[in-house]
Scaffold this motif. Structure first.
Motif, PDB file in Angstrom:
ATOM      1  N   ILE A 144       0.841  -1.199   0.000  1.00 21.06           N
ATOM      2  CA  ILE A 144       0.000   0.000   0.000  1.00 21.06           C
ATOM      3  C   ILE A 144       0.877   1.250   0.000  1.00 21.06           C
ATOM      4  N   ALA A 145       0.680   2.104  -0.998  1.00 19.30           N
ATOM      5  CA  ALA A 145       1.522   3.291  -1.136  1.00 19.30           C
ATOM      6  C   ALA A 145       1.246   4.314  -0.047  1.00 19.30           C
ATOM      7  N   ALA A 146      -0.007   4.410   0.404  1.00 19.49           N
ATOM      8  CA  ALA A 146      -0.317   5.392   1.444  1.00 19.49           C
ATOM      9  C   ALA A 146      -1.614   5.047   2.158  1.00 19.49           C
ATOM     10  N   LEU A 147      -1.620   5.317   3.451  1.00 23.53           N
ATOM     11  CA  LEU A 147      -2.826   5.294   4.280  1.00 23.53           C
ATOM     12  C   LEU A 147      -3.283   6.727   4.456  1.00 23.53           C
ATOM     13  N   LEU A 148      -4.563   6.984   4.199  1.00 23.15           N
ATOM     14  CA  LEU A 148      -5.166   8.304   4.401  1.00 23.15           C
ATOM     15  C   LEU A 148      -6.316   8.126   5.380  1.00 23.15           C
ATOM     16  N   ALA A 149      -6.069   8.373   6.666  1.00 25.63           N
ATOM     17  CA  ALA A 149      -7.048   8.078   7.711  1.00 25.63           C
ATOM     18  C   ALA A 149      -7.629   9.362   8.286  1.00 25.63           C
ATOM     19  N   ILE A 150      -8.942   9.361   8.470  1.00 24.09           N
ATOM     20  CA  ILE A 150      -9.667  10.555   8.893  1.00 24.09           C
ATOM     21  C   ILE A 150     -10.478  10.250  10.154  1.00 24.09           C
ATOM     22  N   SER A 151     -10.143  10.915  11.253  1.00 23.14           N
ATOM     23  CA  SER A 151     -10.931  10.849  12.493  1.00 23.14           C
ATOM     24  C   SER A 151     -11.095   9.431  13.011  1.00 23.14           C
ATOM     25  N   GLY A 152     -10.010   8.696  13.085  1.00 21.09           N
ATOM     26  CA  GLY A 152     -10.053   7.351  13.642  1.00 21.09           C
ATOM     27  C   GLY A 152      -8.703   6.675  13.530  1.00 21.09           C
ATOM     28  N   THR A 153      -8.332   5.901  14.553  1.00 21.00           N
ATOM     29  CA  THR A 153      -7.076   5.152  14.560  1.00 21.00           C
ATOM     30  C   THR A 153      -7.323   3.821  15.263  1.00 21.00           C
ATOM     31  N   LEU A 154      -6.286   3.011  15.352  1.00 22.50           N
ATOM     32  CA  LEU A 154      -6.258   1.869  16.257  1.00 22.50           C
ATOM     33  C   LEU A 154      -5.489   2.278  17.514  1.00 22.50           C
ATOM     34  N   PRO A 155      -5.639   1.520  18.611  1.00 18.50           N
ATOM     35  CA  PRO A 155      -4.791   1.787  19.777  1.00 18.50           C
ATOM     36  C   PRO A 155      -3.321   1.753  19.383  1.00 18.50           C
ATOM     37  N   GLN A 156      -2.548   2.704  19.889  1.00 16.86           N
ATOM     38  CA  GLN A 156      -1.170   2.851  19.425  1.00 16.86           C
ATOM     39  C   GLN A 156      -0.243   1.739  19.917  1.00 16.86           C
ATOM     40  N   ALA A 157      -0.720   0.902  20.824  1.00 13.03           N
ATOM     41  CA  ALA A 157       0.069  -0.254  21.261  1.00 13.03           C
ATOM     42  C   ALA A 157      -0.179  -1.479  20.393  1.00 13.03           C
ATOM     43  N   THR A 158      -1.023  -1.348  19.370  1.00 16.25           N
ATOM     44  CA  THR A 158      -1.323  -2.464  18.464  1.00 16.25           C
ATOM     45  C   THR A 158      -0.046  -2.962  17.790  1.00 16.25           C
ATOM     46  N   CYS A 160       1.612  -4.446  14.607  1.00 16.58           N
ATOM     47  CA  CYS A 160       1.315  -4.497  13.174  1.00 16.58           C
ATOM     48  C   CYS A 160       2.440  -5.195  12.421  1.00 16.58           C
ATOM     49  N   PRO A 161       2.152  -6.324  11.777  1.00 15.05           N
ATOM     50  CA  PRO A 161       3.192  -7.009  11.004  1.00 15.05           C
ATOM     51  C   PRO A 161       3.576  -6.278   9.722  1.00 15.05           C
ATOM     52  N   THR A 162       2.719  -5.379   9.215  1.00  7.51           N
ATOM     53  CA  THR A 162       3.044  -4.613   8.012  1.00  7.51           C
ATOM     54  C   THR A 162       2.702  -3.143   8.230  1.00  7.51           C
ATOM     55  N   HIS A 163       3.189  -2.312   7.337  1.00  2.52           N
ATOM     56  CA  HIS A 163       2.844  -0.894   7.379  1.00  2.52           C
ATOM     57  C   HIS A 163       2.845  -0.354   5.952  1.00  2.52           C
ATOM     58  N   PRO A 164       2.143   0.750   5.716  1.00  2.47           N
ATOM     59  CA  PRO A 164       2.153   1.355   4.384  1.00  2.47           C
ATOM     60  C   PRO A 164       3.471   2.085   4.158  1.00  2.47           C
ATOM     61  N   GLN A 165       3.698   2.480   2.934  1.00  4.86           N
ATOM     62  CA  GLN A 165       4.911   3.240   2.623  1.00  4.86           C
ATOM     63  C   GLN A 165       4.802   4.687   3.093  1.00  4.86           C
ATOM     64  N   ASN A 166       3.573   5.147   3.245  1.00  5.13           N
ATOM     65  CA  ASN A 166       3.309   6.529   3.613  1.00  5.13           C
ATOM     66  C   ASN A 166       2.053   6.519   4.475  1.00  5.13           C
ATOM     67  N   ALA A 167       2.107   7.111   5.667  1.00  3.10           N
ATOM     68  CA  ALA A 167       0.937   7.148   6.551  1.00  3.10           C
ATOM     69  C   ALA A 167       0.541   8.594   6.802  1.00  3.10           C
ATOM     70  N   ARG A 168      -0.710   8.920   6.505  1.00  6.20           N
ATOM     71  CA  ARG A 168      -1.215  10.284   6.683  1.00  6.20           C
ATOM     72  C   ARG A 168      -2.510  10.231   7.497  1.00  6.20           C
ATOM     73  N   GLN A 169      -2.575  11.065   8.512  1.00 10.41           N
ATOM     74  CA  GLN A 169      -3.707  11.070   9.438  1.00 10.41           C
ATOM     75  C   GLN A 169      -4.191  12.496   9.619  1.00 10.41           C
ATOM     76  N   VAL A 170      -5.510  12.675   9.700  1.00 15.81           N
ATOM     77  CA  VAL A 170      -6.076  13.963  10.086  1.00 15.81           C
ATOM     78  C   VAL A 170      -7.048  13.727  11.228  1.00 15.81           C
ATOM     79  N   TYR A 171      -7.045  14.648  12.202  1.00 14.35           N
ATOM     80  CA  TYR A 171      -7.886  14.457  13.399  1.00 14.35           C
ATOM     81  C   TYR A 171      -8.249  15.813  13.977  1.00 14.35           C
ATOM     82  N   GLY A 172      -9.503  15.945  14.420  1.00 13.07           N
ATOM     83  CA  GLY A 172      -9.952  17.155  15.094  1.00 13.07           C
ATOM     84  C   GLY A 172      -9.671  17.080  16.589  1.00 13.07           C
ATOM     85  N   LEU A 173      -9.071  18.128  17.134  1.00  8.03           N
ATOM     86  CA  LEU A 173      -8.723  18.140  18.556  1.00  8.03           C
ATOM     87  C   LEU A 173      -9.957  18.150  19.449  1.00  8.03           C
ATOM     88  N   ASP A 174     -11.106  18.548  18.896  1.00  8.54           N
ATOM     89  CA  ASP A 174     -12.349  18.617  19.667  1.00  8.54           C
ATOM     90  C   ASP A 174     -13.361  17.585  19.176  1.00  8.54           C
TER      91      ASP A 174
END
Length: 261
Positions: A144-158, A160-174
């Motif tokens: 996967i060339a890139a992950l584009l995730a909006i307002s949601g993640t997994l727990p950061q202690a998860t 992961c056996p694989t990862h994308p080449q590029n990870a992009r996240q957007v999140y609202g502080l409120d």
């Protein structure tokens, strides 16, 4: 006569392969997905792909007519693929999610129907769909060339056996729905700490503020990594897909001039 018959068979096959577009679902086993071709596609040029997981209680029918998603892909030569979750949702909490092989089967089916640029396969999602996008690239994201995730993640202690080449996240502080995952000491870069660790990232750099619409300012932080690149956009708002966010990510990933919409 034989040549004409062969041509007729090829034309019928091509027509059938593209028969399920827009609101007409493409069946795959006992499930389905939707696909939207970009504007002006010549029917031959290999296409970048955006596989987008819908939010809770939605379906792909919404995604292929959503201006902040489909509007971005149509104008940028990207094939939009929108799988349908069972009962309007996704199984993302555990590594053995049945939606991971389903999503892979959708990508395989698309590759059989369309000429695909295999170096430009992007995976996105909103809300529960963002969590599913994380789960997919966590379990099966090596290509996967890139992950584009909006307002949601997994727990950061998860793990992961694989990862994308590029990870992009957007999140609202409120965000009042899936609350912003601040770090243990209130760090605002915590939503991507999993990828920063698994991709071998260095220190982050605050790139600065940017806007696609005047009423929403986003702040970007980026990390250069041994295994790729990580970017996080935050904004003061809540639980929504920011206008032009997907469009800007695609512009950057495809090397296009930034434009809106």
């Amino acid at each position: 006569m034989k040549t004409l018959l062969t041509l007729a068979v090829l034309l019928l096959t091509a027509t059938a392969s593209h028969a399920c577009t827009g609101q007409t679902p493409c069946p795959i086993g006992d499930r389905s997905y939707h696909v939207l071709e970009p504007d002006g596609w010549d029917g031959e040029t290999p296409l970048p792909v955006l596989l987008h997981f819908h939010g809770w209680q939605r379906q792909g029918t919404l995604i292929v007519q959503h201006d902040r998603i489909a509007g971005a892909t149509e104008r940028r030569g990207v094939l939009l693929v929108a799988p349908n979750g069972n009962n309007g949702t996704w199984t993302f909490r555990t590594p053995n999610s049945p939606d991971v092989p389903f999503a892979r089967a959708v990508l395989d089916d698309i590759a059989a129907r369309y000429p695909i640029d295999e170096d430009q396969i992007f995976v996105s999602g909103y809300s529960y769909g963002a969590r599913m996008a994380w789960r997919f690239v966590c379990q099966d994201g090596a290509d996967i060339a890139a992950l584009l995730a909006i307002s949601g993640t997994l727990p950061q202690a998860t793990s992961c056996p694989t990862h994308p080449q590029n990870a992009r996240q957007v999140y609202g502080l409120d965000d009042p729905v899936l609350r912003f995952p601040f770090g243990p000491n209130g760090e605002t870069d915590h939503p991507v700490s999993l990828w920063r660790a698994s991709m071998g990232c260095g220190d982050g750099a605050v790139i600065g503020e940017w806007q696609q619409r005047s009423f929403l300012t986003l702040t970007r932080t980026e990390w250069e990594c041994a295994g790729g690149r990580v970017a996080l956009d935050t904004h003061p708002g809540g639980h929504f897909i920011p206008h032009g966010w997907i469009a800007r990510q695609l512009d950057e990933l495809l090397g296009l001039p930034n434009s809106y919409p």
